[in-house]
Each structure stands twice: as C-alpha cells, then as structure tokens.
Write a protein that holds these residues in place. Structure first.
Motif, short mmCIF file in Angstrom:
data_model
loop_
_atom_site.label_atom_id
_atom_site.label_comp_id
_atom_site.label_asym_id
_atom_site.label_seq_id
_atom_site.Cartn_x
_atom_site.Cartn_y
_atom_site.Cartn_z
N ILE A 252 -0.17 -5.72 1.41
CA ILE A 252 -1.60 -5.94 1.12
C ILE A 252 -1.85 -7.25 0.39
CG2 ILE A 252 -2.26 -3.51 1.18
CD1 ILE A 252 -2.21 -3.47 -1.89
N SER B 154 8.71 0.10 -0.29
CA SER B 154 8.17 1.41 0.06
C SER B 154 9.28 2.46 0.03
CB SER B 154 7.53 1.34 1.45
OG SER B 154 7.02 2.60 1.81
N ILE C 27 -8.31 -1.58 -0.20
CA ILE C 27 -6.96 -1.53 0.35
C ILE C 27 -7.00 -1.74 1.86
CG2 ILE C 27 -4.97 -0.01 0.80
CD1 ILE C 27 -5.50 1.19 -2.02
N THR C 28 -7.96 -1.11 2.52
CA THR C 28 -8.12 -1.30 3.97
C THR C 28 -8.42 -2.76 4.28
OG1 THR C 28 -8.89 0.96 4.27
CG2 THR C 28 -9.47 -0.62 5.99
N SER D 242 0.09 2.82 -4.26
CA SER D 242 0.28 1.38 -4.04
C SER D 242 1.16 0.83 -5.16
CB SER D 242 -1.06 0.65 -4.04
OG SER D 242 -1.84 1.06 -2.95
N LEU E 192 -8.59 -1.85 -7.13
CA LEU E 192 -8.31 -1.18 -5.86
C LEU E 192 -9.17 0.04 -5.62
CD1 LEU E 192 -4.43 -1.26 -5.41
CD2 LEU E 192 -6.15 -2.75 -4.39
N SER F 255 0.84 -1.20 0.00
CA SER F 255 0.00 0.00 0.00
C SER F 255 0.87 1.25 0.00
CB SER F 255 -0.92 0.01 1.22
OG SER F 255 -0.15 0.14 2.41
N SER F 256 0.24 2.39 -0.20
CA SER F 256 0.98 3.65 -0.26
C SER F 256 1.67 3.98 1.06
CB SER F 256 0.04 4.80 -0.64
OG SER F 256 -0.98 4.93 0.33
N ASP F 257 1.20 3.42 2.17
CA ASP F 257 1.84 3.66 3.46
C ASP F 257 2.85 2.57 3.82
OD1 ASP F 257 -0.03 1.71 3.97
OD2 ASP F 257 -1.04 2.78 5.59
N LYS G 33 -5.26 -4.90 3.81
CA LYS G 33 -4.35 -4.75 4.95
C LYS G 33 -4.85 -5.55 6.14
CE LYS G 33 -3.35 0.04 4.06
NZ LYS G 33 -3.30 1.38 4.65
#
Length: 145
Positions: free
Chosen positions: A43, A62, A136-137, A101, A131, A37-39, A140
């Motif tokens: 995922i 990342s 995404i949540t 992501s 997505l 994911s972007s953070d 995760k």
C-alpha cells in the motif's frame, strides 16, 4: 515538482506516502520502508526500493505477521505490536498499524534498534490514525498505476 499522476491522488494517499518518505529520510539507521495491507498487498513504498522488491518484501512481511499473530494467540500474549528479525547486516522490523495492516522497516547494521523501534511505533500510530477501509483500497489502487 509533482507529476500529473500525483495530482489525482487523495490527500490521505499523499499523507501516507509523505509520512513513509519522511520517516526513511529523517530516522537514523533506516534504509527503506513499506506499508502492507491485511491481505498482504503493498500500500506504500519508500525509495530506494523498486516496485518488484517492495512486492516481494510485502509478501514476506505478510507471512511473518501471520506467524506472529498465530503465536500471539497460542501463547495468549495479546495483540501483535512488532516483529523483529535480525540479520548479519541489519534488521527488519514489522510494526502493526491497525486492522491487520503493518509497516516493514529495513535498517542498516549499525542502527540504534531502540530508536528505530520507537520511531516506527510512532509512525504506525500516525499512519493508523489516517487509515480507513476506503483509504486502504485507494492506496492499493494507487500502487497499481
């Protein structure tokens, strides 16, 4: 045969995991793959990676993505598409999916980088079409179980 936990997952989560597994199984030269994911959180994961290996790889991907995005902005080269790292025994390709992501693809040393790069770009498009922030949540959360 599926286990009981898989039955609780949405079709979107199952689709993303299936796409990743199928990509690794069907693409010559691909050893393993993960979704990040972007953070920077994991995922999706394909066998044969262990969860611990996948989480470490997600953190590395990342960081690589962050550096590449900074370079793209500094050099005014447009959106990030792919980061390729060559090792003595293979490659790591990082392909942007959407909204930060990305996919991390590990190859064997004798892989056809052009073929794998094209196939990973197609996979990124297919996963990107699925997505949403909610998915995404859920992805995760499904990795926590």
């Amino acid at each position: 045969m599926t286990n009981a936990g898989e039955n609780l997952l949405s079709a979107g989560v199952r689709d993303v995991n299936w796409l990743l597994d199928k990509f690794v199984a069907d693409t010559d030269g691909v050893e393993r793959a993960i979704g990040v994911s972007s953070d920077g959180l994991l995922i999706a994961i394909s066998p044969p990676l262990s969860r611990a290996e996948a989480e470490k790889l997600a953190a590395m991907i990342s960081g690589m993505t962050s550096l590449a995005l900074s370079a793209s902005r500094l050099l005014s080269k447009g959106p990030l598409r792919q980061v390729i790292t060559e090792f003595g025994e293979g490659f790591l390709l990082v392909s942007a999916i959407r909204d930060g992501s990305c996919l991390g693809i590990v190859t064997y040393p004798n892989s056809d980088l052009g073929l794998v790069g094209y196939a990973s770009a197609m996979l990124a498009q297919r996963v990107g079409a699925l997505l949403t922030p909610d998915l995404i949540t859920e992805l995760k959360t499904s990795m926590i179980r």
